[in-house]
Design a protein around this motif. Sequence first.
Motif, PDB file in Angstrom:
ATOM      1  N   LEU A  81       0.824  -1.204   0.000  1.00  0.00           N
ATOM      2  CA  LEU A  81       0.000   0.000   0.000  1.00  0.00           C
ATOM      3  C   LEU A  81       0.863   1.262   0.000  1.00  0.00           C
ATOM      4  CD1 LEU A  81      -2.702  -1.017   2.653  1.00  0.00           C
ATOM      5  CD2 LEU A  81      -2.848  -1.187   0.149  1.00  0.00           C
ATOM      6  N   LYS A  82       0.513   2.206  -0.824  1.00  0.00           N
ATOM      7  CA  LYS A  82       1.267   3.457  -0.894  1.00  0.00           C
ATOM      8  C   LYS A  82       1.139   4.276   0.387  1.00  0.00           C
ATOM      9  CE  LYS A  82       1.161   4.040  -5.930  1.00  0.00           C
ATOM     10  NZ  LYS A  82       0.745   4.928  -7.060  1.00  0.00           N
ATOM     11  N   ARG A  83      -0.029   4.185   1.033  1.00  0.00           N
ATOM     12  CA  ARG A  83      -0.229   5.012   2.235  1.00  0.00           C
ATOM     13  C   ARG A  83       0.528   4.467   3.449  1.00  0.00           C
ATOM     14  NH1 ARG A  83      -5.288   2.601   1.575  1.00  0.00           N
ATOM     15  NH2 ARG A  83      -5.875   1.067   3.171  1.00  0.00           N
ATOM     16  N   VAL A  84       1.116   3.276   3.304  1.00  0.00           N
ATOM     17  CA  VAL A  84       1.871   2.682   4.417  1.00  0.00           C
ATOM     18  C   VAL A  84       3.339   2.625   4.006  1.00  0.00           C
ATOM     19  CG1 VAL A  84       1.952   0.803   6.077  1.00  0.00           C
ATOM     20  CG2 VAL A  84      -0.170   1.280   4.865  1.00  0.00           C
ATOM     21  N   LYS A  85       3.920   3.804   3.868  1.00  0.00           N
ATOM     22  CA  LYS A  85       5.317   3.917   3.485  1.00  0.00           C
ATOM     23  C   LYS A  85       6.033   4.848   4.460  1.00  0.00           C
ATOM     24  CE  LYS A  85       4.979   1.421  -0.268  1.00  0.00           C
ATOM     25  NZ  LYS A  85       5.627   0.089  -0.373  1.00  0.00           N
ATOM     26  N   ASP A  86       7.286   4.519   4.746  1.00  0.00           N
ATOM     27  CA  ASP A  86       8.082   5.404   5.601  1.00  0.00           C
ATOM     28  C   ASP A  86       8.191   6.774   4.962  1.00  0.00           C
ATOM     29  OD1 ASP A  86       8.412   3.217   7.166  1.00  0.00           O
ATOM     30  OD2 ASP A  86      10.590   3.072   6.959  1.00  0.00           O
ATOM     31  N   SER A  87       8.175   7.784   5.797  1.00  0.00           N
ATOM     32  CA  SER A  87       8.346   9.166   5.346  1.00  0.00           C
ATOM     33  C   SER A  87       9.328   9.823   6.308  1.00  0.00           C
ATOM     34  CB  SER A  87       7.005   9.900   5.339  1.00  0.00           C
ATOM     35  OG  SER A  87       7.172  11.251   4.959  1.00  0.00           O
ATOM     36  N   ILE A  88      10.584   9.858   5.879  1.00  0.00           N
ATOM     37  CA  ILE A  88      11.661  10.328   6.751  1.00  0.00           C
ATOM     38  C   ILE A  88      11.897  11.812   6.510  1.00  0.00           C
ATOM     39  CG2 ILE A  88      14.054   9.942   7.463  1.00  0.00           C
ATOM     40  CD1 ILE A  88      12.191   7.559   7.903  1.00  0.00           C
ATOM     41  N   PRO A  89      12.014  12.634   7.577  1.00  0.00           N
ATOM     42  CA  PRO A  89      12.025  12.227   8.978  1.00  0.00           C
ATOM     43  C   PRO A  89      10.623  12.103   9.556  1.00  0.00           C
ATOM     44  CG  PRO A  89      12.412  14.579   8.830  1.00  0.00           C
ATOM     45  CD  PRO A  89      12.323  14.074   7.416  1.00  0.00           C
ATOM     46  N   GLY A  90      10.505  11.291  10.583  1.00  0.00           N
ATOM     47  CA  GLY A  90       9.356  11.364  11.450  1.00  0.00           C
ATOM     48  C   GLY A  90       8.337  10.254  11.382  1.00  0.00           C
ATOM     49  N   MET A  91       8.177   9.568  10.242  1.00  0.00           N
ATOM     50  CA  MET A  91       7.131   8.548  10.132  1.00  0.00           C
ATOM     51  C   MET A  91       7.715   7.247   9.595  1.00  0.00           C
ATOM     52  SD  MET A  91       3.679  10.473   8.796  1.00  0.00           S
ATOM     53  CE  MET A  91       2.763   8.944   9.031  1.00  0.00           C
ATOM     54  N   ARG A  92       7.458   6.160  10.328  1.00  0.00           N
ATOM     55  CA  ARG A  92       7.956   4.844   9.937  1.00  0.00           C
ATOM     56  C   ARG A  92       6.897   3.794  10.237  1.00  0.00           C
ATOM     57  NH1 ARG A  92      11.624   7.918  12.277  1.00  0.00           N
ATOM     58  NH2 ARG A  92      13.688   8.206  11.352  1.00  0.00           N
ATOM     59  N   PHE A  93       7.029   2.654   9.572  1.00  0.00           N
ATOM     60  CA  PHE A  93       6.105   1.551   9.795  1.00  0.00           C
ATOM     61  C   PHE A  93       6.876   0.294  10.159  1.00  0.00           C
ATOM     62  CE2 PHE A  93       3.645   4.582   7.457  1.00  0.00           C
ATOM     63  CZ  PHE A  93       2.387   4.489   8.042  1.00  0.00           C
ATOM     64  N   ILE A  94       6.316  -0.451  11.088  1.00  0.00           N
ATOM     65  CA  ILE A  94       6.913  -1.687  11.587  1.00  0.00           C
ATOM     66  C   ILE A  94       6.109  -2.859  11.031  1.00  0.00           C
ATOM     67  CG2 ILE A  94       7.217  -3.100  13.669  1.00  0.00           C
ATOM     68  CD1 ILE A  94       7.725  -0.420  15.170  1.00  0.00           C
ATOM     69  N   TRP A  95       6.810  -3.812  10.426  1.00  0.00           N
ATOM     70  CA  TRP A  95       6.151  -5.017   9.915  1.00  0.00           C
ATOM     71  C   TRP A  95       6.200  -6.073  11.013  1.00  0.00           C
ATOM     72  CZ3 TRP A  95       3.945  -2.396   6.657  1.00  0.00           C
ATOM     73  CH2 TRP A  95       4.551  -1.682   5.641  1.00  0.00           C
ATOM     74  N   ASP A  96       5.074  -6.261  11.653  1.00  0.00           N
ATOM     75  CA  ASP A  96       4.975  -7.184  12.792  1.00  0.00           C
ATOM     76  C   ASP A  96       4.145  -8.400  12.394  1.00  0.00           C
ATOM     77  OD1 ASP A  96       5.206  -8.092  15.461  1.00  0.00           O
ATOM     78  OD2 ASP A  96       3.305  -7.128  16.012  1.00  0.00           O
ATOM     79  N   PHE A  97       4.562  -9.044  11.317  1.00  0.00           N
ATOM     80  CA  PHE A  97       3.738 -10.100  10.754  1.00  0.00           C
ATOM     81  C   PHE A  97       3.686 -11.340  11.639  1.00  0.00           C
ATOM     82  CE2 PHE A  97       5.190  -8.089   6.528  1.00  0.00           C
ATOM     83  CZ  PHE A  97       4.264  -7.071   6.692  1.00  0.00           C
ATOM     84  N   ASP A  98       4.666 -11.521  12.512  1.00  0.00           N
ATOM     85  CA  ASP A  98       4.585 -12.641  13.464  1.00  0.00           C
ATOM     86  C   ASP A  98       3.898 -12.232  14.767  1.00  0.00           C
ATOM     87  OD1 ASP A  98       6.473 -11.075  14.734  1.00  0.00           O
ATOM     88  OD2 ASP A  98       8.035 -12.632  14.778  1.00  0.00           O
ATOM     89  N   ARG A  99       3.476 -10.957  14.857  1.00  0.00           N
ATOM     90  CA  ARG A  99       2.729 -10.410  15.998  1.00  0.00           C
ATOM     91  C   ARG A  99       3.537 -10.390  17.301  1.00  0.00           C
ATOM     92  NH1 ARG A  99      -1.099 -12.025  12.419  1.00  0.00           N
ATOM     93  NH2 ARG A  99      -3.202 -11.110  12.531  1.00  0.00           N
TER      94      ARG A  99
END
Length: 360
Positions: A81-99
């Motif tokens: 998804l395009k809306r779930v992309k890191d935007s440096i500085p300040g915004m990052r996403f963690i892939w926690d697929f194993d929870r």
Amino acid sequence: MRATAFSVGEPAPWFYCRTQLRERFCFDTVAGRYVVISFLGSAADPASIKVLEGVRAHRQRFDDDQVCFFGVSVDPEDEKLKRVKDSIPGMRFIWDFDRSVSALYDTLQLDGSIRPMTYVLDPALRVMAIVPIEEPVDNHVPSLMRFLDRLPALAPQHVATPHAPVLVVPRIFEPALCKALINYYDERGGEESGFMVERSGKTVQVADHSHKQRRDCMIEDKALSKACSLRITNRLVPEIHKAFQFNATRMERYLVACYNSEEGGHFRPHRDNTTKGTAHRRFAISLFLNSGEYEGGFLHFPEFGKVLYSAPVGGAVVFSCSLLHEATPVTKGRRYMFLPFLYDEAAGVIREENLPFLES
């Protein structure tokens, strides 16, 4: 901004995770700014979409200098998804697929689903607030922004001046507990507080108002003592271990002290472990119960200059018992303090060995 009692004030769990830019991101390296971490489940969920839209509407707030944002996803499809992309500085996403990260932060439910939640962490990665993402979702980000607006701005980088090797940690006791301790003292009153010296091979308590003027009240209420112990253990001991590599396992005395300006409350320079009866003490805690309600009454460490130390209500100053320190005179009002000592198992052996030297 509603904050629950669970984990507030405690260190947030550290972890390694995969992000868009790093295969193994070390989360604790983000310390030094306020951290917002939102557990979204799937970014395709309607509630998550609204949260992300709200956060992006305030994109300028997340600059990595004062505040940063992490969105935590358990949905592998979110990587596309395009809306779930890191935007440096300040915004990052963690892939926690194993929870695993979601489980650490108590957002993983028994059926494997995620309970959407936002945490706010302080620059030392201690929990400041835990806020469920629930209906009406439209209120979540505005509440978050109001909370961030109330936080003090972080000071810019500057050259350090000489200071004592002490640890100042806010939010150990919540204001309600501080008030309960003050009320306990006021209802019972305090007894004159002496200090320990060596005389004829014995550790004895003496009084000298030119050296110390303070009144103390021992806490005999078990529920109140337990409340204090739990907060010291869960909120302060981990910070002491992180800063000083010392594992405190024992606490000596549950005591509320009052320095009264009408009596000239003070404690001249001294060390806390210079007698056989006190040699086991490793760290002293000065926990401030009513900061801002009196004048004077600072901690001062003469060996390290003229700097004066205090802490906000419920905050603590922690220091080695071998440091020379004083409580400067309270010039107006009353200064209430919670004043325990911490030590470990090895020091506990020393304490037992030295019991015969204590005057009964």
